[in-house]
Design an enzyme around this catalytic site. Structure first.
Site, mmCIF file in Angstrom:
data_model
loop_
_atom_site.group_PDB
_atom_site.id
_atom_site.type_symbol
_atom_site.label_atom_id
_atom_site.label_comp_id
_atom_site.label_asym_id
_atom_site.label_seq_id
_atom_site.Cartn_x
_atom_site.Cartn_y
_atom_site.Cartn_z
ATOM 1 N N HIS A 261 0.920 -1.211 -0.001
ATOM 2 C CA HIS A 261 0.211 0.008 0.050
ATOM 3 C C HIS A 261 0.728 1.166 0.120
ATOM 4 O O HIS A 261 1.758 1.294 0.965
ATOM 5 C CB HIS A 261 -0.982 -0.127 1.386
ATOM 6 C CG HIS A 261 -2.130 0.954 1.218
ATOM 7 N ND1 HIS A 261 -1.675 2.306 1.116
ATOM 8 C CD2 HIS A 261 -3.328 0.788 1.301
ATOM 9 C CE1 HIS A 261 -3.043 3.015 1.158
ATOM 10 N NE2 HIS A 261 -3.940 1.956 1.119
ATOM 11 N N ARG B 67 -6.172 10.388 0.148
ATOM 12 C CA ARG B 67 -5.533 10.705 -1.167
ATOM 13 C C ARG B 67 -6.703 11.128 -2.080
ATOM 14 O O ARG B 67 -6.911 12.153 -2.833
ATOM 15 C CB ARG B 67 -4.566 9.773 -1.888
ATOM 16 C CG ARG B 67 -3.199 10.009 -1.388
ATOM 17 C CD ARG B 67 -2.301 8.913 -2.090
ATOM 18 N NE ARG B 67 -2.326 7.633 -1.464
ATOM 19 C CZ ARG B 67 -2.634 6.695 -2.040
ATOM 20 N NH1 ARG B 67 -2.465 6.723 -3.548
ATOM 21 N NH2 ARG B 67 -2.879 5.420 -1.692
#
Ligand code: MEZ
Length: 538
Positions: A318, A338
């Site tokens: 990740h 994000r």
């Protein structure tokens, strides 16, 4: 709390912020993506891998730590199990108490099957619980399962088994409806419309979430439902070996009661393996976002009875694990951070990658920035990381957004004196997911008859790289598919004589292929001692 040096470096983030606002960093071209992956992604080097010497995937590479467990002795090699004494006799045995196991149990129960869930730790101790940012489904007007399919395939570099990817996206809208009807508290607008966001590699906003504890919320509801239905659950009872019948079909499992130390026999007409991932094997020395029990048990046991592994050499790092503070090193910083607009920045406060590239590309760009370009920020424990400019979220969407949309993140950092609403956070890739696993068909069944696999230990759906939110989706879609199929199929199954003969066969085959080992698997729990003494005691 940041150190004085870090605070000094942080000034660059503030200085460049106004120039970055409102401008999208350019996305990488296909060629640039290939380059950054080849040169930086841990899957694209040989150093973390070795070739299996025996079994269905003989000659293929898998991570070294996994190979060691696959080429290991059975815990039962020198233990006499009395298969004539049946402790549990059920129609559908489900191994694993995470989201996939629970979803499968509910569907099999609905079909009238006698179901038993057996799980290594507590019911719900699973990566499902750790999933934060959301679950994908194309259920809005501007979207369709076809578009979702193209994103899934693109994310997986078109290596995914097409039928599995198609099943995933086709069932997605009904999976969300099923969860919503069961009571999952998805984020909704005042008129009841689901709030959806983008994830890396998605062409439409289709991430449904319950703030940033989506997995925990889904698990809460599934667990309640299983309990309400009166389905039997054995906690602290990991499976250590599958049982076959004299026709070579799956017919149950040997459980290890961790409280009494006794081995117990569960006979079943169908078996669903839902044991989850492998993050706790810490491939290539990476920290992990996974729960404590993620030790590849299902892969080991499935391989021993002859199920093929698909894409077992593709691991998901990740892009944003915690790089600082050290106390939560490797913990997940959800992609939703994000999705809401936070961008990755190097030590000079410059953005170096579009913030929502697919995970493998985004992680590779961060690794390159830190390890090749030397533009990461040093952390006090000797590592490095890049900034994630989280205050941007409040600037873009308004004050209070972080507390409303990602409250768990905010609280996690506040505990360490970092207010992500005002200060950026430091991140570096963390081992998050195994993209591959035991190869399944669309109904969840494997090439061993009556053995199904669902959830993270299944392989083929995501190809070489999974997109955000398609894992919470796959546990529901394939958990339900496996549960429905097994819950129907058991009605026509007559289990023959039980056998564990495959253990000797496997061990003989290892010897024949020159495998020498003192290791025993599945390990069930990770060992954080320097030697391997703890593993061997298991
Ligand atoms: O699908 C995932 O892995 C997920 C939702 C993770 C996250 O970033 O929150």
């Amino acid at each position: 709390m940041y150190t004085a040096d870090m605070r000094e470096l942080m000034k660059k983030v503030v200085e460049t912020r106004s120039q970055r606002l409102g401008k999208d960093f350019p996305r990488m071209s296909p060629e640039e993506k290939i380059d950054v992956l080849n040169e930086n992604h841990p899957d694209y080097t040989d150093k973390g891998f070795r070739v299996l010497k025996h079994g269905v995937n003989k000659g293929q590479r898998v991570p070294k730590e996994l190979a060691d467990l696959i080429e290991a002795k059975s815990k039962l090699e020198n233990i006499d199990i009395n298969l004539g004494k049946i402790d549990y006799d059920v129609d559908v045995l489900i191994i694993g108490g995470g989201g996939a196991g629970a979803a499968a149990a509910l569907e099999a129960d609905e079909k009238g099957a006698k179901v038993l869930i057996t799980t290594k730790l507590r019911f719900g101790d699973a990566n499902t619980m750790m999933a934060e940012g959301g679950i994908q489904a194309a259920d809005k007007e501007n979207d369709s399962p076809d578009k979702h399919y193209l994103d899934v395939m693109g994310g997986g570099h078109y290596t995914n088994v097409p039928e599995l990817a198609a099943a995933l996206v086709k069932d997605a809208p009904s999976a969300i409806k099923w969860l919503d009807d069961l009571g999952v508290m998805f984020d909704k607008e005042a008129d009841g419309t689901m709030v959806t966001t983008h994830g890396g590699g998605t062409s439409r906003k289709r991430m449904h979430a319950a703030a940033d504890y989506s997995g925990a919320e889904i698990m809460r509801v599934l667990r309640d439902e299983v309990r309400n239905k009166g389905i039997e659950v054995l906690e602290f009872s990991p499976v250590v070996e599958l049982i076959l019948d004299s026709d070579g079909k799956a017919a149950g499992a040997v459980l290890h009661d961790l409280e009494t130390g006794r081995y117990l026999v569960a006979r079943a007409k169908t078996v669903i393996m839902a044991t989850g991932g492998a993050g706790r094997l810490h491939y290539q020395g990476f920290p992990t976002s996974n729960h404590y029990g993620a030790t590849a048990d299902g892969l080991v046991m499935g391989y021993r009875v002859g199920v093929e592994l698909a894409f077992a050499d593709t691991i998901q790092y990740h892009p944003t694990g915690v790089a600082y503070p050290a106390q939560i090193f490797g913990a997940l910083v959800t992609e939703k951070v994000r999705s809401l607009g936070a961008t990755p920045l190097n030590v000079d406060g410059e953005q170096f990658v579009y913030h929502l590239e697919t995970r493998d590309v985004e992680a590779s760009a961060i690794i390159r920035e830190c390890n090749v370009k030397g533009k990461g920020l040093p952390t006090p424990s000797g590592g490095s990381g890049v900034w994630l400019d989280t205050p941007l979220i409040e600037i873009i969407h308004g004050e209070g957004t972080i507390e409303k949309r990602i409250p768990a993140m905010m609280r996690m950092y506040l505990k360490f004196g970092i207010d992500m609403r005002k200060e950026p956070i430091l991140v570096y890739p963390t081992l998050h997911y195994q993209n591959g696993g035991l190869l399944i068909k669309e109904n969840g069944e494997t090439q061993v008859e009556n053995l199904y696999v669902a959830g993270e230990c299944a392989g083929g759906i995501h190809g070489k790289n999974r997109l955000m939110g398609n894992s919470l989706l796959d546990i529901i879609v394939f958990g339900r598919r496996a549960g429905k199929d097994a819950g129907e199929k058991y009605k026509s199954i007559e289990v023959k004589e039980l056998t564990l003969d495959h253990i000797k066969k496997y061990s003989d085959e290892m010897k024949y292929n020159g495998v020498e080992t003192d290791r025993v698997s599945p390990i069930l729990l990770p060992s954080y001692t320097h030697g391997r003494e703890e593993d061997e005691k298991n």
